[in-house]
Design a protein around this motif. Sequence first.
Motif, PDB file in Angstrom:
ATOM      1  N   ASP A  38      17.883 -44.834   8.886  1.00 16.65           N
ATOM      2  CA  ASP A  38      17.013 -45.641   7.613  1.00 16.65           C
ATOM      3  C   ASP A  38      16.261 -46.379   7.979  1.00 16.65           C
ATOM      4  O   ASP A  38      16.397 -47.086   9.176  1.00 16.65           O
ATOM      5  N   ARG A  43      21.562 -51.513   6.232  1.00 15.40           N
ATOM      6  CA  ARG A  43      22.070 -50.329   5.507  1.00 15.40           C
ATOM      7  C   ARG A  43      22.394 -49.436   6.524  1.00 15.40           C
ATOM      8  O   ARG A  43      23.273 -48.589   6.554  1.00 15.40           O
ATOM      9  N   LYS A 100      15.874 -33.996  -4.961  1.00 10.51           N
ATOM     10  CA  LYS A 100      14.743 -33.798  -5.975  1.00 10.51           C
ATOM     11  C   LYS A 100      14.048 -35.198  -6.296  1.00 10.51           C
ATOM     12  O   LYS A 100      14.829 -36.083  -6.135  1.00 10.51           O
ATOM     13  N   HIS A 198      10.178 -43.718  -9.368  1.00  5.17           N
ATOM     14  CA  HIS A 198      10.115 -42.274  -9.801  1.00  5.17           C
ATOM     15  C   HIS A 198       8.941 -42.072 -10.796  1.00  5.17           C
ATOM     16  O   HIS A 198       8.940 -41.915 -11.984  1.00  5.17           O
TER      17      HIS A 198
HETATM   18  N1  LIG Z   1      20.584 -34.796  -7.570  1.00  6.08           N
HETATM   19  C1  LIG Z   1      21.189 -36.001  -7.911  1.00  6.08           C
HETATM   20  O1  LIG Z   1      21.799 -35.798  -8.572  1.00  6.08           O
HETATM   21  C2  LIG Z   1      20.387 -37.332  -7.811  1.00  6.08           C
HETATM   22  C3  LIG Z   1      20.761 -38.462  -8.240  1.00  6.08           C
HETATM   23  C4  LIG Z   1      20.156 -39.650  -7.822  1.00  6.08           C
HETATM   24  C5  LIG Z   1      19.143 -39.692  -7.145  1.00  6.08           C
HETATM   25  N2  LIG Z   1      18.660 -38.535  -6.786  1.00  6.08           N
HETATM   26  C6  LIG Z   1      17.357 -38.556  -5.758  1.00  6.08           C
HETATM   27  O2  LIG Z   1      17.579 -38.878  -4.543  1.00  6.08           O
HETATM   28  C7  LIG Z   1      16.671 -39.723  -3.838  1.00  6.08           C
HETATM   29  C8  LIG Z   1      17.182 -40.992  -3.386  1.00  6.08           C
HETATM   30  O3  LIG Z   1      17.538 -41.701  -4.372  1.00  6.08           O
HETATM   31  P1  LIG Z   1      18.707 -42.902  -3.950  1.00  6.08           P
HETATM   32  O4  LIG Z   1      19.319 -43.302  -5.428  1.00  6.08           O
HETATM   33  O5  LIG Z   1      19.687 -42.327  -3.010  1.00  6.08           O
HETATM   34  O6  LIG Z   1      17.528 -44.004  -3.332  1.00  6.08           O
HETATM   35  P2  LIG Z   1      17.993 -45.342  -2.791  1.00  6.08           P
HETATM   36  O7  LIG Z   1      16.945 -46.274  -2.755  1.00  6.08           O
HETATM   37  O8  LIG Z   1      19.508 -45.468  -3.030  1.00  6.08           O
HETATM   38  O9  LIG Z   1      17.983 -44.689  -1.046  1.00  6.08           O
HETATM   39  C9  LIG Z   1      16.968 -44.379  -0.544  1.00  6.08           C
HETATM   40  C10 LIG Z   1      17.089 -44.976   0.918  1.00  6.08           C
HETATM   41  O10 LIG Z   1      15.905 -44.197   1.738  1.00  6.08           O
HETATM   42  C11 LIG Z   1      15.626 -45.148   2.722  1.00  6.08           C
HETATM   43  N3  LIG Z   1      14.196 -45.114   3.338  1.00  6.08           N
HETATM   44  C12 LIG Z   1      13.035 -45.252   2.852  1.00  6.08           C
HETATM   45  N4  LIG Z   1      12.146 -45.013   3.671  1.00  6.08           N
HETATM   46  C13 LIG Z   1      12.631 -44.480   4.660  1.00  6.08           C
HETATM   47  C14 LIG Z   1      12.375 -43.667   6.049  1.00  6.08           C
HETATM   48  N5  LIG Z   1      10.860 -43.504   6.225  1.00  6.08           N
HETATM   49  N6  LIG Z   1      12.924 -42.920   6.843  1.00  6.08           N
HETATM   50  C15 LIG Z   1      14.484 -43.370   6.624  1.00  6.08           C
HETATM   51  N7  LIG Z   1      14.908 -43.781   5.281  1.00  6.08           N
HETATM   52  C16 LIG Z   1      14.123 -44.526   4.445  1.00  6.08           C
HETATM   53  C17 LIG Z   1      15.764 -46.444   2.074  1.00  6.08           C
HETATM   54  O11 LIG Z   1      15.745 -47.556   3.032  1.00  6.08           O
HETATM   55  C18 LIG Z   1      16.947 -46.253   1.171  1.00  6.08           C
HETATM   56  O12 LIG Z   1      18.149 -46.745   1.887  1.00  6.08           O
HETATM   57  C19 LIG Z   1      15.568 -39.782  -5.029  1.00  6.08           C
HETATM   58  O13 LIG Z   1      14.534 -38.797  -4.831  1.00  6.08           O
HETATM   59  C20 LIG Z   1      16.341 -39.484  -6.167  1.00  6.08           C
HETATM   60  O14 LIG Z   1      15.637 -38.719  -7.356  1.00  6.08           O
HETATM   61  C21 LIG Z   1      19.239 -37.419  -6.957  1.00  6.08           C
END
Ligand SMILES: NC(=O)c1ccc[n+]([C@@H]2O[C@H](COP(=O)([O-])OP(=O)(O)OC[C@H]3O[C@@H](n4cnc5c(N)ncnc54)[C@H](O)[C@@H]3O)[C@@H](O)[C@H]2O)c1
Length: 342
Positions: A38, A43, A100, A198
């Motif tokens: 991350d 985190r 996604k 998004h």
């Molecule tokens: N399938 C599902 O049911 C579902 C549900 C919620 C979210 N999502 C999807 O999951 C994805 C993530 O959502 P989330 O809610 O976990 O987001 P989040 O913001 O909680 O987590 C994203 C993480 O990525 C990290 N990050 C950013 N750039 C980075 C890099 N270059 N290298 C490594 N880490 C990096 C951020 O610091 C953060 O900790 C989104 O695309 C969202 O649409 C899917």
Amino acid sequence: MSSDKQYTVVVAGMGKRGTHHADAFQKNPRFKLVGLCDIDAARLEAAAKKFSVTETSADAAALAKKTRPDIFCFCTLPDLRLPLICAGVQAGVKLIAYEKPTALSMNEALQMMETTRAAGVKTVVSHQHRYGVHYQKVKEIVASGAIGRVHTVYGTATGWMTHMLTHLIDYTRWYSGYPEAEWVVGQAHGKSKFSDNHPSPDYIGGLIQYSNGVRGIVESGEGAPDVPEVDYWWRKCRIGAQGTEGFAEVLTGGGWRAVTRDGVMSGPGCMDYEHDMGPYVQEMADWLDDETKIHPCNGETAYKDFEIGMALCRSVVQRGKVKLPLGPGEPELEALKRVLPD
Ligand SMILES: NC(=O)c1ccc[n+]([C@@H]2O[C@H](COP(=O)([O-])OP(=O)(O)OC[C@H]3O[C@@H](n4cnc5c(N)ncnc54)[C@H](O)[C@@H]3O)[C@@H](O)[C@H]2O)c1
């Protein structure tokens, strides 16, 4: 390959979904977490401690190259897809699992597929709601023939496009036997969500003509129908199929119901990450063990779901019917921003 082989996994993006993924991989003896990534140091440290993983980095590509996992999983926000696909491919992984939406434009999705196909790397996209007992029950009823010949599938969500649309398209295609889409017509409104992480129009709706004659109807975002039976806003999704002898539908946060030739019926079920992630990751091991056990959330299917969504966007911009398959074109979100009124 023996079924006790352990597959090594790197997870990048330790937010909400990265944590869900790491947890599911760790709970399954078929996997071993070998690296976490991350860009947020606090985190990452917390995740490393939680999952007892010593190999960590803020650089996903470097970590994947160093640890050479079987599976590279990334759960970053939608603005980061193609570079991490390339990172996984360059590290020589067998399977890339990611969240996604598949991409933020058709051009990006085309490049992602070109890259993974050329390298022979399997991909899996997290449309995992399908593992819910209520989602499965609707599939079972439709597949049994109890609603007769399916002529219409529909999916609505109050959540907006890049969050929800491919979920709706994926499950409705599943219910109708994964037909190819021939053409779509779409309409959209509202620009306030283009600045969101998004990015989306506030609302998008459309009709899809499938090759098996089934008509798809989807709506996502502000103005999509409420699902008053469900309290939790993100789970206000109604997804189902209508046939010549009835219908069956799932409410993401409110069970399932059907009227079939056997009568009126309903049952419980609610989207549950903990429940759904177990089989979702298990089927990655199954696919790596056996080429014929293709993961139901495989990237080729997810690509087609995404392509339908992008065709709907193009229809808003071009006005009228858009035929599939799609090639490269003006990035869809930018084009929508250009044509939608303020
Ligand atoms: N399938 C599902 O049911 C579902 C549900 C919620 C979210 N999502 C999807 O999951 C994805 C993530 O959502 P989330 O809610 O976990 O987001 P989040 O913001 O909680 O987590 C994203 C993480 O990525 C990290 N990050 C950013 N750039 C980075 C890099 N270059 N290298 C490594 N880490 C990096 C951020 O610091 C953060 O900790 C989104 O695309 C969202 O649409 C899917």
